[in-house]
Design a protein around this motif. Structure first.
Motif, PDB file in Angstrom:
ATOM      1  N   GLY A 112     -59.075 -30.810 -26.210  1.00 13.78           N
ATOM      2  CA  GLY A 112     -59.223 -29.452 -25.718  1.00 13.78           C
ATOM      3  C   GLY A 112     -59.808 -28.586 -26.810  1.00 13.78           C
ATOM      4  N   PRO A 113     -60.177 -27.336 -26.581  1.00 10.17           N
ATOM      5  CA  PRO A 113     -60.346 -26.758 -25.259  1.00 10.17           C
ATOM      6  C   PRO A 113     -61.698 -27.198 -24.680  1.00 10.17           C
ATOM      7  N   GLY A 114     -61.873 -27.014 -23.384  1.00 11.84           N
ATOM      8  CA  GLY A 114     -63.134 -27.406 -22.755  1.00 11.84           C
ATOM      9  C   GLY A 114     -62.960 -27.594 -21.261  1.00 11.84           C
ATOM     10  N   LEU A 119     -62.728 -33.585 -20.558  1.00 13.58           N
ATOM     11  CA  LEU A 119     -61.634 -33.865 -21.501  1.00 13.58           C
ATOM     12  C   LEU A 119     -60.806 -35.051 -21.021  1.00 13.58           C
ATOM     13  N   MET A 120     -60.549 -35.094 -19.707  1.00 13.47           N
ATOM     14  CA  MET A 120     -59.755 -36.208 -19.169  1.00 13.47           C
ATOM     15  C   MET A 120     -60.490 -37.532 -19.353  1.00 13.47           C
ATOM     16  N   ALA A 121     -61.798 -37.519 -19.112  1.00 13.99           N
ATOM     17  CA  ALA A 121     -62.580 -38.756 -19.271  1.00 13.99           C
ATOM     18  C   ALA A 121     -62.483 -39.263 -20.713  1.00 13.99           C
ATOM     19  N   PRO A 367     -54.746 -33.353 -21.676  1.00 12.74           N
ATOM     20  CA  PRO A 367     -55.730 -32.500 -22.352  1.00 12.74           C
ATOM     21  C   PRO A 367     -55.524 -31.036 -21.978  1.00 12.74           C
ATOM     22  N   ARG A 368     -55.958 -30.134 -22.858  1.00 10.25           N
ATOM     23  CA  ARG A 368     -55.753 -28.692 -22.638  1.00 10.25           C
ATOM     24  C   ARG A 368     -57.094 -27.984 -22.477  1.00 10.25           C
ATOM     25  N   SER A 369     -57.333 -27.393 -21.305  1.00  9.54           N
ATOM     26  CA  SER A 369     -58.597 -26.669 -21.120  1.00  9.54           C
ATOM     27  C   SER A 369     -58.642 -25.448 -22.027  1.00  9.54           C
ATOM     28  N   ARG A 370     -57.465 -24.887 -22.353  1.00  9.72           N
ATOM     29  CA  ARG A 370     -57.400 -23.762 -23.297  1.00  9.72           C
ATOM     30  C   ARG A 370     -56.503 -24.148 -24.459  1.00  9.72           C
ATOM     31  N   TRP A 371     -56.979 -23.892 -25.654  1.00 10.01           N
ATOM     32  CA  TRP A 371     -56.229 -24.301 -26.825  1.00 10.01           C
ATOM     33  C   TRP A 371     -56.718 -23.481 -28.021  1.00 10.01           C
ATOM     34  N   PRO A 372     -56.120 -22.314 -28.257  1.00 14.10           N
ATOM     35  CA  PRO A 372     -56.584 -21.481 -29.373  1.00 14.10           C
ATOM     36  C   PRO A 372     -56.359 -22.174 -30.708  1.00 14.10           C
ATOM     37  N   LEU A 373     -57.260 -21.921 -31.652  1.00 12.87           N
ATOM     38  CA  LEU A 373     -57.143 -22.507 -32.990  1.00 12.87           C
ATOM     39  C   LEU A 373     -55.945 -21.891 -33.712  1.00 12.87           C
ATOM     40  N   ASP A 374     -55.807 -20.581 -33.576  1.00 15.14           N
ATOM     41  CA  ASP A 374     -54.662 -19.879 -34.164  1.00 15.14           C
ATOM     42  C   ASP A 374     -53.739 -19.495 -33.018  1.00 15.14           C
TER      43      ASP A 374
END
Ligand code: KG4
Ligand code: ZN
Length: 390
Positions: A112-114, A119-121, A367-374
């Protein structure tokens, strides 16, 4: 890559290119419209210094042709294209590196994110490979891949400042260590790559928007249209690009129908507004970093993400750094846009730092479609039930 006798016959011997003490990481990237895999070899260095690395292969398959007719990335088409291409891309990355899965010390994969289908593939394929070959699996935040690339390309030590400008993100991040990021500024609406792509679309340029706007702007007059420099002068180094895009639309409507010269001038005026805006917003962040880190002898700005491929904007950032006596680093173009090497590198850094997650937890992870770095930063955009966007 089935582990059967026939496959065994085609496989190179498991003794290949590792040098003493090196670790080999396979990186897999499928978060947007590139199917990518790479093999990176690396050795640990001292504390904040970057590992010594050798990029043994880096295979990227762009899906531009699949999406061009639709004027943008179609998530379902992207996911299917990743599924169709991924095995071959991984095999090519291993064979270009002169190695085989059994030589690999860990598999790193974008989790993630994406776009969730892609991401699943990638993540599912990586889980299967890791399970079959009994290798550690490192789920990587795509943004961390961009954030650490300059350590692979330039051996950069921590800490440094990162301007991350991609299709989904526009952030200024203080990079203190592996997994240790503080977001200083972010966009309150559109990402910069998104603004490029939307600008391209509304003046009739084909997908992918960013490179086509840059190309058209070469022949244009950047002073013809007076476009806004959003948030200029505000204290926090945040960004806003949706008003700029609207201003481009209004400027385009004022001279429609658009001729070739109008398109070139609009693109050049848009890029001039972006360049000024970046100089102002990033300039503030540089001053803040310098005030907070007086002991850092050579403060460094790194630009990363797809928009970092833009030569005119890179030049603007380089000028800013020269004026402020900062070092400026922009990774080579092929490592700015999405690739497997940056994921392999982030995996290598985590492997060397002993940040290896529990195998059961990784296999249970989605997998995470949203995943902030901070993750501690207050979300300014896209905060919803799937979590903060940036
Ligand atoms: O990092 P990236 O490859 O994928 C994401 O993670 O989003 O960035 C893609 C973005 C797109 O919006 C694309 O239009 C933009 O980067 N881009 C550019 C250029 N090349 C790619 N924008 C401006 N100028 C370029 N030369
Ligand atoms: Zn990216």
């Amino acid at each position: 890559m089935p582990d059967n006798p026939a496959a065994e016959d085609r496989r190179p011997a498991c003794a290949l290119p590792k040098r003493a003490g090196e670790s080999l990481v396979l990186g897999i990237e499928t978060s947007c419209d590139e199917t990518a895999a790479a093999v990176l070899a690396g050795l640990a260095s001292d504390r904040n210094a970057a590992p010594t690395t050798r990029l043994l292969s880096n295979v990227v398959l762009s899906q531009i042709e699949e999406h061009a007719a639709f004027g943008g990335v179609v998530p379902e088409i992207a996911a299917r294209a990743h599924v169709a291409a991924l095995d071959g891309i991984i095999e090519a990355a291993l064979s270009d590196a002169g190695t085989a899965l059994c030589d690999i010390d860990a598999i790193a994969v974008t989790a993630g994110p994406g776009l969730i289908g892609g991401l699943m593939a990638g993540f599912t394929t990586a889980k299967a490979l890791a399970f079959g070959a009994d290798k550690p699996l490192l789920p990587i935040n795509h943004l961390e891949g961009h954030a650490l690339t300059a350590r692979m390309t330039h051996g950069l030590a921590f800490p440094y400042l990162l301007l991350l400008v991609s299709g989904g993100h526009t952030q200024i991040v203080l990079v203190r260590g592996v997994g240790d990021y503080a977001r200083l500024g972010t966009t309150i609406d559109d990402a910069l790559g998104e603004a490029f792509d939307k600008t391209a679309k509304l003046i009739g340029l084909p997908y992918p928007g960013g490179p086509n706007v840059e190309k058209a702007a070469f022949a244009g007059d950047g002073t013809r249209f007076a476009l806004p420099r959003p948030l200029r002068g505000t204290a926090r180094p945040d960004f806003s690009f949706s008003g700029l895009k609207t201003a481009v639309r209004q400027a385009a409507e004022s001279v429609a129908p658009l001729g070739e010269k109008d398109v070139a001038d609009l693109c050049a005026s848009f890029q001039a507004a972006v360049r000024d805006t970046l100089a102002d917003r990033v300039g503030r962040a540089l001053d803040r970093f310098a005030a907070d880190h007086p002991s850092v002898a050579t403060p460094t700005l790194v630009v990363a993400g797809g928009v970092a491929a833009n030569a005119y904007l890179r030049d603007g950032l380089e000028t800013l750094c020269r004026e402020k006596e900062w070092r400026f680093i922009a990774p080579p173009l092929s490592l700015c846009t999405d690739n497997g090497a940056m994921i392999a590198h982030a995996g290598l850094e985590r492997l060397l730092a002993g940040l290896i997650p529990d195998v059961r937890a990784v296999f249970a992870m989605a997998p995470r479609s949203r995943w902030p770095l901070d993750e501690s930063a207050t979300p300014l955009v896209g905060s919803g039930k799937r979590g903060a966007k940036a």
